[in-house]
Motif scaffolding. Structure first.
Motif, PDB file in Angstrom:
ATOM      1  N   ARG A 181      -6.704  -0.704   5.811  1.00  0.00           N
ATOM      2  CA  ARG A 181      -5.789   0.076   4.968  1.00  0.00           C
ATOM      3  C   ARG A 181      -4.353  -0.050   5.480  1.00  0.00           C
ATOM      4  NH1 ARG A 181     -10.285   3.567   3.892  1.00  0.00           N
ATOM      5  NH2 ARG A 181     -10.126   4.533   5.940  1.00  0.00           N
ATOM      6  N   THR A 182      -4.193   0.020   6.805  1.00  0.00           N
ATOM      7  CA  THR A 182      -2.857  -0.145   7.389  1.00  0.00           C
ATOM      8  C   THR A 182      -2.300  -1.523   7.072  1.00  0.00           C
ATOM      9  OG1 THR A 182      -3.425   1.356   9.202  1.00  0.00           O
ATOM     10  CG2 THR A 182      -1.544  -0.096   9.541  1.00  0.00           C
ATOM     11  N   LEU A 183      -3.151  -2.531   7.154  1.00  0.00           N
ATOM     12  CA  LEU A 183      -2.729  -3.897   6.845  1.00  0.00           C
ATOM     13  C   LEU A 183      -2.271  -4.001   5.394  1.00  0.00           C
ATOM     14  CD1 LEU A 183      -2.592  -6.883   7.861  1.00  0.00           C
ATOM     15  CD2 LEU A 183      -4.882  -7.154   6.909  1.00  0.00           C
ATOM     16  N   HIS A 184      -3.036  -3.405   4.487  1.00  0.00           N
ATOM     17  CA  HIS A 184      -2.676  -3.480   3.065  1.00  0.00           C
ATOM     18  C   HIS A 184      -1.363  -2.769   2.787  1.00  0.00           C
ATOM     19  CE1 HIS A 184      -5.806  -5.527   0.765  1.00  0.00           C
ATOM     20  NE2 HIS A 184      -6.653  -5.125   1.697  1.00  0.00           N
ATOM     21  N   VAL A 185      -1.162  -1.612   3.398  1.00  0.00           N
ATOM     22  CA  VAL A 185       0.099  -0.891   3.210  1.00  0.00           C
ATOM     23  C   VAL A 185       1.265  -1.747   3.687  1.00  0.00           C
ATOM     24  CG1 VAL A 185       1.459   1.101   3.945  1.00  0.00           C
ATOM     25  CG2 VAL A 185      -0.936   1.407   3.306  1.00  0.00           C
ATOM     26  N   GLY A 186       1.066  -2.427   4.799  1.00  0.00           N
ATOM     27  CA  GLY A 186       2.129  -3.283   5.328  1.00  0.00           C
ATOM     28  C   GLY A 186       2.386  -4.502   4.450  1.00  0.00           C
ATOM     29  N   LEU A 187       1.330  -5.058   3.864  1.00  0.00           N
ATOM     30  CA  LEU A 187       1.514  -6.222   2.991  1.00  0.00           C
ATOM     31  C   LEU A 187       2.255  -5.861   1.706  1.00  0.00           C
ATOM     32  CD1 LEU A 187      -1.930  -8.001   3.442  1.00  0.00           C
ATOM     33  CD2 LEU A 187       0.287  -8.801   4.247  1.00  0.00           C
ATOM     34  N   ASP A 188       2.175  -4.595   1.320  1.00  0.00           N
ATOM     35  CA  ASP A 188       3.005  -4.046   0.250  1.00  0.00           C
ATOM     36  C   ASP A 188       2.895  -4.868  -1.036  1.00  0.00           C
ATOM     37  OD1 ASP A 188       4.774  -1.934  -0.460  1.00  0.00           O
ATOM     38  OD2 ASP A 188       6.453  -3.331  -0.396  1.00  0.00           O
ATOM     39  N   ASP A 189       3.982  -5.557  -1.453  1.00  0.00           N
ATOM     40  CA  ASP A 189       3.995  -6.220  -2.747  1.00  0.00           C
ATOM     41  C   ASP A 189       3.455  -7.648  -2.699  1.00  0.00           C
ATOM     42  OD1 ASP A 189       6.032  -7.393  -1.333  1.00  0.00           O
ATOM     43  OD2 ASP A 189       7.570  -7.150  -2.875  1.00  0.00           O
ATOM     44  N   ARG A 190       2.826  -8.035  -1.589  1.00  0.00           N
ATOM     45  CA  ARG A 190       2.215  -9.370  -1.507  1.00  0.00           C
ATOM     46  C   ARG A 190       0.841  -9.302  -2.176  1.00  0.00           C
ATOM     47  NH1 ARG A 190       3.943 -10.769   4.712  1.00  0.00           N
ATOM     48  NH2 ARG A 190       2.436 -12.469   4.480  1.00  0.00           N
ATOM     49  N   VAL A 191       0.870  -9.118  -3.483  1.00  0.00           N
ATOM     50  CA  VAL A 191      -0.339  -8.798  -4.251  1.00  0.00           C
ATOM     51  C   VAL A 191      -1.363  -9.927  -4.184  1.00  0.00           C
ATOM     52  CG1 VAL A 191      -1.203  -8.261  -6.555  1.00  0.00           C
ATOM     53  CG2 VAL A 191       0.937  -7.256  -5.757  1.00  0.00           C
ATOM     54  N   SER A 247      -9.517  -1.770  -3.392  1.00  0.00           N
ATOM     55  CA  SER A 247      -9.172  -2.436  -4.656  1.00  0.00           C
ATOM     56  C   SER A 247      -8.581  -1.433  -5.628  1.00  0.00           C
ATOM     57  CB  SER A 247     -10.418  -3.087  -5.269  1.00  0.00           C
ATOM     58  OG  SER A 247     -10.903  -4.126  -4.454  1.00  0.00           O
ATOM     59  N   SER A 248      -9.140  -0.234  -5.642  1.00  0.00           N
ATOM     60  CA  SER A 248      -8.611   0.815  -6.506  1.00  0.00           C
ATOM     61  C   SER A 248      -7.150   1.094  -6.180  1.00  0.00           C
ATOM     62  CB  SER A 248      -9.439   2.095  -6.346  1.00  0.00           C
ATOM     63  OG  SER A 248      -8.871   3.163  -7.059  1.00  0.00           O
ATOM     64  N   GLY A 249      -6.835   1.250  -4.892  1.00  0.00           N
ATOM     65  CA  GLY A 249      -5.452   1.528  -4.494  1.00  0.00           C
ATOM     66  C   GLY A 249      -4.505   0.400  -4.847  1.00  0.00           C
ATOM     67  N   LEU A 250      -4.967  -0.840  -4.718  1.00  0.00           N
ATOM     68  CA  LEU A 250      -4.121  -1.989  -5.038  1.00  0.00           C
ATOM     69  C   LEU A 250      -3.833  -2.052  -6.536  1.00  0.00           C
ATOM     70  CD1 LEU A 250      -2.764  -4.705  -4.342  1.00  0.00           C
ATOM     71  CD2 LEU A 250      -5.002  -5.788  -4.658  1.00  0.00           C
ATOM     72  N   ILE A 251      -4.876  -1.987  -7.343  1.00  0.00           N
ATOM     73  CA  ILE A 251      -4.702  -2.145  -8.790  1.00  0.00           C
ATOM     74  C   ILE A 251      -3.919  -0.976  -9.364  1.00  0.00           C
ATOM     75  CG2 ILE A 251      -5.914  -2.351 -10.988  1.00  0.00           C
ATOM     76  CD1 ILE A 251      -8.227  -3.650  -9.440  1.00  0.00           C
ATOM     77  N   ARG A 252      -4.117   0.209  -8.817  1.00  0.00           N
ATOM     78  CA  ARG A 252      -3.447   1.399  -9.326  1.00  0.00           C
ATOM     79  C   ARG A 252      -1.936   1.338  -9.101  1.00  0.00           C
ATOM     80  NH1 ARG A 252      -5.154   5.214  -5.809  1.00  0.00           N
ATOM     81  NH2 ARG A 252      -7.230   5.173  -6.707  1.00  0.00           N
ATOM     82  N   ALA A 253      -1.492   0.695  -8.029  1.00  0.00           N
ATOM     83  CA  ALA A 253      -0.072   0.719  -7.669  1.00  0.00           C
ATOM     84  C   ALA A 253       0.673  -0.565  -8.014  1.00  0.00           C
ATOM     85  CB  ALA A 253       0.086   1.008  -6.176  1.00  0.00           C
ATOM     86  N   ARG A 309      12.878  -6.556 -20.141  1.00  0.00           N
ATOM     87  CA  ARG A 309      12.581  -7.727 -19.292  1.00  0.00           C
ATOM     88  C   ARG A 309      12.528  -7.326 -17.819  1.00  0.00           C
ATOM     89  NH1 ARG A 309      16.389 -10.337 -22.946  1.00  0.00           N
ATOM     90  NH2 ARG A 309      15.201 -11.608 -24.443  1.00  0.00           N
ATOM     91  N   ALA A 310      13.399  -6.407 -17.414  1.00  0.00           N
ATOM     92  CA  ALA A 310      13.375  -5.939 -16.025  1.00  0.00           C
ATOM     93  C   ALA A 310      12.054  -5.230 -15.716  1.00  0.00           C
ATOM     94  CB  ALA A 310      14.556  -4.998 -15.775  1.00  0.00           C
ATOM     95  N   GLU A 311      11.545  -4.476 -16.678  1.00  0.00           N
ATOM     96  CA  GLU A 311      10.268  -3.791 -16.480  1.00  0.00           C
ATOM     97  C   GLU A 311       9.140  -4.807 -16.324  1.00  0.00           C
ATOM     98  OE1 GLU A 311       7.953  -1.142 -15.405  1.00  0.00           O
ATOM     99  OE2 GLU A 311       9.738  -0.231 -16.291  1.00  0.00           O
ATOM    100  N   LEU A 312       9.134  -5.806 -17.158  1.00  0.00           N
ATOM    101  CA  LEU A 312       8.083  -6.822 -17.091  1.00  0.00           C
ATOM    102  C   LEU A 312       8.160  -7.635 -15.805  1.00  0.00           C
ATOM    103  CD1 LEU A 312       8.107  -8.107 -20.782  1.00  0.00           C
ATOM    104  CD2 LEU A 312       6.323  -6.760 -19.668  1.00  0.00           C
ATOM    105  N   ALA A 313       9.340  -7.736 -15.233  1.00  0.00           N
ATOM    106  CA  ALA A 313       9.508  -8.520 -13.999  1.00  0.00           C
ATOM    107  C   ALA A 313       9.090  -7.741 -12.760  1.00  0.00           C
ATOM    108  CB  ALA A 313      10.968  -8.957 -13.857  1.00  0.00           C
ATOM    109  N   SER A 314       8.939  -6.442 -12.878  1.00  0.00           N
ATOM    110  CA  SER A 314       8.610  -5.614 -11.718  1.00  0.00           C
ATOM    111  C   SER A 314       7.125  -5.741 -11.385  1.00  0.00           C
ATOM    112  CB  SER A 314       8.951  -4.143 -11.991  1.00  0.00           C
ATOM    113  OG  SER A 314       8.488  -3.324 -10.943  1.00  0.00           O
ATOM    114  N   VAL A 315       6.807  -5.911 -10.122  1.00  0.00           N
ATOM    115  CA  VAL A 315       5.413  -6.008  -9.700  1.00  0.00           C
ATOM    116  C   VAL A 315       4.820  -4.628  -9.412  1.00  0.00           C
ATOM    117  CG1 VAL A 315       5.876  -6.269  -7.226  1.00  0.00           C
ATOM    118  CG2 VAL A 315       3.840  -7.309  -8.204  1.00  0.00           C
ATOM    119  N   ARG A 316       5.674  -3.641  -9.220  1.00  0.00           N
ATOM    120  CA  ARG A 316       5.230  -2.273  -8.954  1.00  0.00           C
ATOM    121  C   ARG A 316       4.978  -1.537 -10.268  1.00  0.00           C
ATOM    122  NH1 ARG A 316       3.482   0.893  -4.500  1.00  0.00           N
ATOM    123  NH2 ARG A 316       4.336   2.986  -4.623  1.00  0.00           N
ATOM    124  N   ARG A 317       3.878  -0.854 -10.385  1.00  0.00           N
ATOM    125  CA  ARG A 317       3.621  -0.086 -11.599  1.00  0.00           C
ATOM    126  C   ARG A 317       4.662   1.022 -11.726  1.00  0.00           C
ATOM    127  NH1 ARG A 317      -0.630  -2.049 -14.084  1.00  0.00           N
ATOM    128  NH2 ARG A 317      -2.426  -2.836 -12.914  1.00  0.00           N
TER     129      ARG A 317
END
Length: 716
Positions: A305-315, A341-347, A671-679
């Motif tokens: 979980r710590t690793l995933h939080v650190g990887l952040d937007d490296r989806v 997986s739930s946390g990744l897809i949700r965010a 277009r800016a919204e579509l370019a964002s990787v963060r929900r």
């Protein structure tokens, strides 16, 4: 110990639940020889004296006595007291926080500052605790030092020295975590700490330690992670699995020899000690203890979980790592992967088809926790769960007993696999919903499930109508009728108008307003098929300026199309006292379109209202009644930036306008919204059950708006 405790005027202080005169007993309980008494005392400290992280005057008064406890080797379970001190003294208010503090919060902020100063002043005692005989103390001490001590030049060398001689694996992991915490607190040291962590992640060290080092690198210096971090972590997980093949087995696969092993000496006494506490702290400790039972490396999940939080937007990398975990023969690694997986897809937005398919495969696992976790994840994904549709359908067909879930309190609800399949619009959920409608108490969420199925659920209209006709119009009417009304509304089942009208007329006083709203919504969805309700609706609109009149007018328009009857009522609604009533009137006027153009000046006057949602609804209605976007679009785009939760509502309007009508500024925002990787609605530390659905809906609307698929004519 506790010298001077009676000299403190505890009774003059308060904690979360009143006078603090019970605090001396709690402090003394922390030193008790009775494990249950210690548990209750620690529970009281967190529950009242340090409630939800708050610091009161009595919390400050406790600090010297807590330090006395942690340095006394005769006191059991001192690791928990170290953690308590770390929590009390570890709250940092940065400059941004200080700017947001209002007058009512000044005293609390001052208490936080005094607590931090007091605990930091005594933090030197944690140095000696790093070599304490109690492993629980040694686990807690490194993070206490990293969090509280002001001189990292003294802390870092000790962490490195202890790592060489520390025999306990969990303590070694705590030492590595503490190094990451120091790097976060003291950024000039980040490169030095990252270099040490990179060396710990090298092949010469055990896999658990290497994984911990990678997790902390991701947390404090992600740029220092190896380029093939997914491959490296996947390899470490394989090594951890191979260290204990028994952990890979599904339940019931243990050998006869394993079952016949004798109980170790003292096991009975330890079991009694574990069973004794019935406190909040005890329950919180019991949950991870239960999860850890049978795991070779129970700390792996926290590290990942710590690793995933650190990887952040490296989806892409996070997805690849979870995909590898979901293919693991170790059910525990798969459980962890499903949950993460739930946390990744949700965010985060990304390509998740293969990941979702693998989550779906877990539905047939023999381990019930794994199958349950997978069904809960898929329930939240709505359309994104499509790659798991066949697995969901198989699960639903194989387990009719799980179609409905009973609760100790409250009405029953649909089981997660049924909800997930319904939210996909998959007709294979219909038999489960039909069975749910025949139960003595209909599940509260069956109507919403029918709404996602659309025409596929049309065969259920008869059962919905029959059950609604059986609802007694007493104080429990709303709970029994609302799921049925929601289902009929979704199906636009106009043949049920007589049954709905009966509910509208006979709504009881208790929750009657809610019930009438649900009934009116259903009648409105029926359109002209609900003509039998017109006299009742005309009677309801005779009280203009009320929410009931506005709702009835909107329904009358949908059923009868008489603009002359409803327009005066809706104009009156625009002047209601409450913003939500004005919003309802504005939205209803928008549905009248050009027939309500006379209200344009009134709607225009609301564009500067202080309530953001009212401004948005007025702007949308103004465009709908006037056909001109020039005045509305700037209001909508400003609201888009001010409140992310309004974006779906705004995007729905822009999609109907099309960028030709909305203009280039709208196109830029879309277009800016579509370019964002963060929900757009992702929150740190919280989420809603429909967050992913709402964000995917937003993306679809943005694309539709940019394609120019409008629902109206020219808007210039």
């Amino acid at each position: 110990m506790f010298a001077g405790i009676d000299e403190v005027d505890w009774a003059s202080m308060e904690h979360a639940y009143g006078p603090a005169d019970d605090v001396p007993g709690l402090l003394q309980g922390l030193a008790s020889a009775d494990p249950a008494e210690r548990e209750r005392a620690l529970d009281g400290m967190y529950g009242a004296v340090h409630h939800q992280g708050d610091v009161y005057a009595c919390t400050l008064a406790c600090i010297p006595f807590l330090f006395e406890l942690v340095v006394d080797p005769a006191v059991p379970d001192r690791g928990g007291i170290v953690e308590l001190l770390t929590s009390i003294g570890g709250i940092d208010l940065d400059e941004d926080d200080e700017d947001e503090i209002d007058e009512d919060e000044i005293e609390g902020a001052a208490n936080y500052a005094m607590a931090a100063a007091a605990v930091t002043a005594g933090a030197g005692v944690f140095f000696a605790l790093m070599a304490d005989d109690d492993p629980g103390v040694r686990v807690s001490a490194p993070l206490a030092l990293a969090t509280l001590h002001g001189n990292p030049a003294l802390v870092l060398p000790l962490l490195r020295e202890r790592l060489v001689v520390e025999p306990d694996e969990e303590v070694r992991l705590a030492l590595v975590e503490a190094a990451g915490r120091v790097a976060l607190r003291h950024r000039p040291l980040t490169d030095l700490i990252a270099d040490w962590l990179s060396r710990l992640a090298a092949e010469a060290y055990p896999p658990g330690l290497r994984l911990a080092a990678l997790a902390q690198l991701a947390r404090c210096a992600p740029q220092a992670l190896p380029g093939d971090v997914v491959r490296v972590v996947a390899g470490l997980l394989r090594q951890l699995r191979s260290s204990s093949p028994a952990a890979d087995a599904e339940p019931g696969c243990r050998s006869a020899e394993a079952h016949s092993e004798p109980e170790p000496a003292g096991a009975e006494e330890r079991a009694e000690e574990r069973a004794a506490p019935v406190t909040l702290v005890g329950q919180l400790r019991a949950m991870p203890a239960e999860e850890s039972a049978g795991r070779t490396a129970p700390w792996t999940a926290d590290l990942l979980r710590t690793l995933h939080v650190g990887l952040d937007d490296r989806v892409a990398e996070r997805t690849a790592l979870l995909t590898d975990q979901l293919c693991s023969p170790d059910r525990w690694q798969r459980i962890d992967a499903v949950r993460m997986s739930s946390g990744l897809i949700r965010a985060w937005r990304g390509s998740y088809a293969e990941l979702v398919r693998l989550v779906g495969e877990q539905l047939c696992a023999a381990e019930p926790r794994l199958a349950e976790a997978a069904s809960h994840v898929l329930e939240e994904l709505f359309g994104l769960a499509a790659p798991a549709a066949d697995a969901l359908a198989a699960r639903v067909a194989a387990d009719p007993g799980a179609w409905v879930k009973e609760w100790a309190s409250g009405p029953p609800g649909l089981g997660s696999p049924v909800k997930a399949l319904s939210r996909l619009g998959d007709a294979r959920a219909v038999p489960a919903l039909a069975a749910a409608l025949e139960r003595p108490e209909v599940p509260h969420d069956v109507g919403f499930a029918i709404g996602y199925l659309g025409p596929a659920a049309r065969p259920l209209a008869g059962a919905l109508r029959r059950r609604l006709g059986e609802v007694g119009l007493d104080e429990g009417a709303y709970d029994r009728a609302s799921p049925l009304l929601a289902g009929l509304t979704a199906l636009r089942a106009g043949e049920a108008a007589p049954e709905v009208l009966r509910v509208l007329r006979g709504a009881p006083e208790y929750r009657g307003e809610w019930l009438r709203t649900a009934a009116l919504r259903a009648l409105g969805s029926f359109g002209p098929a609900a003509s039998c309700a017109v006299p009742e609706l005309r009677a309801l609109i005779r009280r203009p300026g009320t929410s009931a009149a506005t709702e009835a007018a909107e329904t009358l328009w949908a059923v009868d199309g008489d603009a002359s009857a409803v327009l005066p009522v809706l104009i009156e609604g625009l002047q209601a006292d409450h913003a939500h009533e004005r919003r309802a009137a504005a939205s209803a006027l928008g549905r009248l379109g050009a027939l309500a153009e006379v209200t344009a000046p009134r709607l225009r006057a609301l564009l500067g209202h202080e309530e953001l949602w009212l401004r948005v609804d007025a702007a949308i209605a103004l465009w709908e009644v006037s056909g001109r976007a020039r005045e509305s679009v700037p209001v909508l785009l400003a609201a888009w930036e001010q409140n992310r939760h309004v974006r779906v509502r705004v995007a729905e309007c822009l999609a109907r306008m099309g960028t030709a009508g909305a203009g280039s500024d709208a196109a830029h925002v879309l277009r800016a919204e579509l370019a964002s990787v963060r929900r757009h609605n992702a929150m740190d530390g919280g989420y809603g059950s429909h967050d992913t659905y709402e964000d995917e809906k937003l993306l679809a609307l943005c694309r539709r708006a940019l394609m120019g698929n409008t629902g109206k004519g020219p808007t210039t």
